[in-house]
Scaffold this motif. Structure first.
Motif, short mmCIF file in Angstrom:
data_model
loop_
_atom_site.label_atom_id
_atom_site.label_comp_id
_atom_site.label_asym_id
_atom_site.label_seq_id
_atom_site.Cartn_x
_atom_site.Cartn_y
_atom_site.Cartn_z
N VAL A 77 10.11 21.44 -32.26
CA VAL A 77 9.47 21.06 -32.84
C VAL A 77 9.00 19.74 -31.92
O VAL A 77 7.54 19.53 -31.08
CB VAL A 77 8.23 21.26 -33.62
CG1 VAL A 77 6.44 20.00 -33.63
CG2 VAL A 77 8.36 22.71 -34.70
N ALA A 78 9.53 18.65 -32.54
CA ALA A 78 9.50 17.33 -31.86
C ALA A 78 9.92 16.97 -29.60
O ALA A 78 8.90 17.16 -28.71
CB ALA A 78 10.93 16.47 -31.82
N ALA A 79 10.76 18.58 -29.55
CA ALA A 79 11.17 18.64 -28.22
C ALA A 79 9.99 19.50 -27.75
O ALA A 79 9.41 18.81 -26.31
CB ALA A 79 11.99 19.81 -28.31
N ALA A 80 8.93 20.18 -28.03
CA ALA A 80 8.17 20.91 -27.41
C ALA A 80 6.42 20.02 -27.92
O ALA A 80 6.49 20.41 -26.46
CB ALA A 80 7.53 22.14 -28.48
N VAL A 86 4.37 19.27 -23.82
CA VAL A 86 3.29 18.67 -23.76
C VAL A 86 3.01 17.79 -23.72
O VAL A 86 2.03 18.08 -22.86
CB VAL A 86 2.57 19.86 -24.81
CG1 VAL A 86 1.51 19.24 -25.23
CG2 VAL A 86 2.76 20.61 -25.17
N ALA A 87 3.00 15.74 -23.99
CA ALA A 87 2.74 14.83 -23.13
C ALA A 87 3.44 14.53 -22.51
O ALA A 87 2.16 14.87 -21.82
CB ALA A 87 3.43 14.42 -24.63
N ASP A 88 4.24 15.43 -21.85
CA ASP A 88 4.77 14.52 -20.32
C ASP A 88 3.74 15.78 -19.48
O ASP A 88 3.01 14.85 -18.17
CB ASP A 88 6.22 15.83 -19.95
CG ASP A 88 6.11 14.96 -19.22
OD1 ASP A 88 6.31 13.79 -18.12
OD2 ASP A 88 7.41 15.83 -17.98
N ALA A 99 0.74 13.97 -19.28
CA ALA A 99 -0.19 13.23 -18.59
C ALA A 99 0.43 12.75 -17.72
O ALA A 99 -0.23 11.93 -16.27
CB ALA A 99 1.82 11.80 -19.01
N ARG A 100 0.91 14.03 -16.85
CA ARG A 100 1.13 14.63 -15.43
C ARG A 100 -0.23 14.85 -14.47
O ARG A 100 -0.96 14.23 -13.60
CB ARG A 100 2.48 15.39 -14.82
CG ARG A 100 3.12 14.77 -14.94
CD ARG A 100 4.46 15.65 -14.62
NE ARG A 100 6.09 15.07 -14.54
CZ ARG A 100 6.96 15.50 -14.73
NH1 ARG A 100 6.98 16.48 -14.06
NH2 ARG A 100 8.36 14.44 -14.64
N TYR A 101 -0.78 16.22 -15.44
CA TYR A 101 -1.85 16.56 -14.82
C TYR A 101 -2.91 16.61 -15.69
O TYR A 101 -4.01 17.55 -15.38
CB TYR A 101 -1.30 17.94 -14.91
CG TYR A 101 -0.36 18.31 -14.07
CD1 TYR A 101 -0.09 18.79 -13.09
CD2 TYR A 101 0.58 18.87 -14.91
CE1 TYR A 101 1.14 18.66 -11.87
CE2 TYR A 101 1.87 18.67 -14.20
CZ TYR A 101 2.50 18.84 -13.06
OH TYR A 101 3.48 19.26 -12.52
N GLY A 102 -3.20 15.79 -16.49
CA GLY A 102 -4.73 15.57 -17.67
C GLY A 102 -5.32 15.17 -16.45
O GLY A 102 -6.89 15.76 -17.03
N ASP A 103 -5.93 14.58 -15.54
CA ASP A 103 -6.58 13.83 -15.27
C ASP A 103 -7.16 15.21 -14.19
O ASP A 103 -8.71 14.95 -13.63
CB ASP A 103 -6.02 13.33 -13.44
CG ASP A 103 -5.65 11.64 -14.25
OD1 ASP A 103 -6.03 11.92 -15.62
OD2 ASP A 103 -4.99 10.62 -13.61
#
Length: 94
Positions: free
Chosen positions: A53-56, A60-62, A65-69
């Motif tokens: 779960v921590a790896a997933a 998702v956070a990465d 951070a890259r494509y959220g904009d």
């Protein structure tokens, strides 16, 4: 007539044969039981799940951070409030 008799006798023969097979298989299984479960380290199961779960969550956070904009920007609109390049309501261009 002979074929009808053979067909009529094939059904009981099939039932008897399958019953004998089931009996022989159950006897064989009693003599050869399945191996027991593999012993695992106690407490390892839940911690492995937490690691996954921590790896997933890190993936998702990465990605955010890259494509959220890309998802935070409003869609381009023309002066009338419609999406640009789509025409008006019902696809009519004005």
């Amino acid at each position: 007539m002979t074929s009808d008799l053979l067909l009529a006798l094939s059904v009981p023969a099939l039932v008897v044969a399958s019953g004998l097979y089931a009996l022989a298989e159950s006897q064989w299984r009693r003599r050869h039981p399945a191996p027991g479960p593999v012993p695992y380290l106690p407490g390892r199961g839940p911690s492995a799940g937490y690691e996954q779960v921590a790896a997933a969550e890190a993936i998702v956070a990465d990605a955010y951070a890259r494509y959220g904009d890309l998802y935070d920007l409003p869609a381009p609109r023309d002066g009338r409030g419609f999406l640009a390049g789509r025409g008006g309501a019902g696809g009519a261009t004005g």
